[in-house]
Design a protein around this motif. Structure first.
Motif, mmCIF file in Angstrom:
data_model
loop_
_atom_site.group_PDB
_atom_site.id
_atom_site.type_symbol
_atom_site.label_atom_id
_atom_site.label_comp_id
_atom_site.label_asym_id
_atom_site.label_seq_id
_atom_site.Cartn_x
_atom_site.Cartn_y
_atom_site.Cartn_z
ATOM 1 N N ASN A 265 0.822 -1.222 0.000
ATOM 2 C CA ASN A 265 0.000 0.000 0.000
ATOM 3 C C ASN A 265 0.849 1.261 0.000
ATOM 4 O O ASN A 265 0.560 2.223 -0.705
ATOM 5 N N ARG B 255 3.344 -6.054 7.855
ATOM 6 C CA ARG B 255 3.331 -4.958 6.896
ATOM 7 C C ARG B 255 4.628 -4.770 6.106
ATOM 8 O O ARG B 255 5.401 -3.845 6.378
ATOM 9 N N PRO C 57 -3.488 -6.503 11.453
ATOM 10 C CA PRO C 57 -3.897 -5.783 12.662
ATOM 11 C C PRO C 57 -5.386 -5.411 12.516
ATOM 12 O O PRO C 57 -5.930 -5.461 11.417
ATOM 13 N N PHE D 33 -8.637 -3.107 12.019
ATOM 14 C CA PHE D 33 -8.741 -1.988 11.090
ATOM 15 C C PHE D 33 -8.509 -0.651 11.796
ATOM 16 O O PHE D 33 -7.762 0.192 11.323
ATOM 17 N N PRO E 217 -4.541 2.011 5.266
ATOM 18 C CA PRO E 217 -5.104 1.017 6.183
ATOM 19 C C PRO E 217 -4.001 0.077 6.692
ATOM 20 O O PRO E 217 -3.047 -0.199 5.965
ATOM 21 N N TYR E 218 -4.131 -0.377 7.927
ATOM 22 C CA TYR E 218 -3.175 -1.324 8.528
ATOM 23 C C TYR E 218 -1.758 -0.768 8.498
ATOM 24 O O TYR E 218 -0.810 -1.467 8.167
#
Lengths: 355, 355
Positions: A88, A223, B59, B61, B243-244
């Motif tokens: 992202n 992540r 994780p 939201f 997000p995340y």
């Protein structure tokens, strides 16, 4: 008195935020995660390497060890790779350096919703090409629209979320040859299709590939993502990537996971085998029409209203994804492939529900 | 053939990337890190809480536990707080929702270089107000310029990096009252000044405060920051936050650290005491002129060329920061406050160098 919202861009205020409503359930098949988790051996090795790492010190400015490992792992050059806090972050950096007021970005919907959100926040114009009625990519229409509307960027997710369809290499090559803009190929789910477009990078300097550790690589909680492109492009995109974007824990976990990919590989094969099994089983349930998928989820048409089906599954502690708000997908839900036991539970519940 | 750089925005191509040249040294006083590291008790508690946390699951939201802990810790409301992958990510999100072509953002330089970089990437116009010749904020000039140039945003870093100067509450209040745009106050170093502007949030809905866990909180390696503002503003800024964005490890570490702040507090006091001691000692060295600082570093004017002084320190395995490329700071270096032993080593080396 000033209204503090006066200084927020109009296009941002107009947008709905990206949200997810996800009640806790025992069987969690809503986010395309790897249901088998990271092998314990890899976790232990990460802990061992980090035992004496001070928490108070910044990561190195350029994570050379990580980039070199990614280069080896993906067979691409380290100076053409950027690592991010999930893919992202790299989509965002890439769009930040390319999209301004009026920049035209073609996406083929339904697809991953974050593309549209980021393009619109940055003031770009989304040129949306629908999938064909069989929910496959319409590459002729994509090529034609890209040309006619003089779009600047094309983003294609392959295998596509939430449909599971892929773009063929020959179609992608046609697009890359024919098109004077950049083509971004998000291959977040490529491990489940046993295919990658990374070999095309050598030939096409207008191709950018995105990858993630959140799906097959079992690291959604940590992540990490990466971007692969021509080094000149990577250098420009890096300007919008924040310094020290990867914490030391995730960074080390990614390195160890790539070094020990042989431990994950059989798990991925198992998920692929389960996908094929679940697909056949879903096909046999009257009222359900699964769509062929190259990812770790199956988009499925349902004769019961998606929100009702979700509610029914939740009474059995199963959380799937209602995708009925995506364009074209009014009657669809998405099931991530879980463990064998989880898939059996899902199938059993669905059989009861549709009997 | 297409040049892949054609689609990169001109303003991006013009920019130099944010870089840091940092050779490995035993005494590392170049990044304003907490030299004492995180207390072992906190590390162990984090490991304990995460022992059974699967790596493969996203994780939640919205990280409610983290936001509620941050709210309690900072005495602000949880719905007016956003958590980020370092405060850098929140600066970026904030500028992404406010800055487009021609948006005017006032910064007072020399200051943290990331502000200018991000403003320019987004197509905004930097309105730069210099510090006074004594390297203090010129708040009259800031207010006047903000008004005359009709700027949209003002960003102030207080205590300021790399100078250590602060803006007084009374001056900030004057600016907030007088000004029809947003004021961003980056208090990354506030713990070392024993002061925060968070109490002003109740009164001023155009104030946005940024904080980090990378300095006093001893978590530079884990990348956590937060933004505090009116809930309506937080909601809009959240749209550009990915997000995340926070991995489970950093997220849990931040919670445990806030819950056990009593373990860090004496360490911070020690750093402040060391800063005062080092300041006095630097003042006594002929050829050095330290600037009073409210942060965990001391900007110092040097009669030896900064790059030469850096080279000299590096022969003794000491890495400080050459800030001579910042505006107004041709003759300056910056020393982070290290441990007592590290500070003694620095002072000893400087005494020899300037004798």
């Amino acid at each position: 008195m000033l209204n503090p919202l006066d200084k927020i861009k109009t296009q941002v205020k107009r947008l709905s935020a990206y949200t997810l409503n996800a009640p806790e359930c025992r069987v969690k098949i809503n986010q395309n995660e790897n249901p088998y988790d990271m092998p314990e051996e890899i976790k232990q090795e990460v802990m061992k390497r980090l035992a004496n790492r001070p928490w108070s010190r910044y990561p190195t400015f350029v994570p050379v060890d990580l980039l070199v490992t990614m280069a080896k792992f993906s067979s691409w050059r380290a100076d053409g790779i950027l690592a991010g806090n999930g893919s992202n972050e790299l989509i965002q950096a890439l769009l930040t350096v390319t999209v301004g007021q009026g920049t035209k970005v073609l996406i083929s919907e339904p697809t991953f919703t974050l593309y549209r959100l980021l393009i619109e926040i940055l003031g770009g114009e989304v040129i949306s090409v629908p999938l064909k009625s069989n929910l496959q990519y319409d590459t002729d229409l994509i090529k034609q629209t890209a040309k006619e509307k003089e779009v600047d960027l094309v983003i294609i997710c392959s295998p596509n979320n939430p449909t599971g369809c892929v773009i063929k290499d020959s179609d992608l090559i046609d697009l890359l040859k024919d098109f004077s803009g950049l083509v971004i190929l998000d291959e977040a789910y490529h491990e489940f299709s046993k295919h990658s477009v990374v070999p095309l990078l050598k030939q096409f300097s207008n191709l950018i590939v995105l990858r993630t550790f959140s799906k097959a690589m079992a690291m959604a909680g940590l992540r990490v993502g990466y971007l692969l492109s021509h080094p000149d492009l990577a250098k420009e995109i890096a300007k919008a990537k924040l310094p020290y974007n990867l914490n030391f824990f995730s960074l080390t976990a990614a390195i160890v996971t790539m070094e020990n990919f042989h431990l994950l590989s059989p798990i991925i094969d198992k998920i692929i085998a389960e996908r094929e099994r679940v697909f056949v089983a879903l096909s046999k349930i009257p009222g359900l029409e699964p769509i062929n998928s190259q990812a770790n989820f199956i988009l499925t048409k349902t004769s019961i209203k998606p929100s009702d089906l979700m509610a029914r599954l939740q009474t059995k502690d199963i959380l799937a994804r209602d995708v009925s708000r995506y364009p074209m997908l009014n009657d669809y839900v998405r099931f991530s492939i879980g463990t064998e036991e989880e898939n059996n539970e899902l199938l059993e519940t669905l059989k009861q529900t549709f009997s």
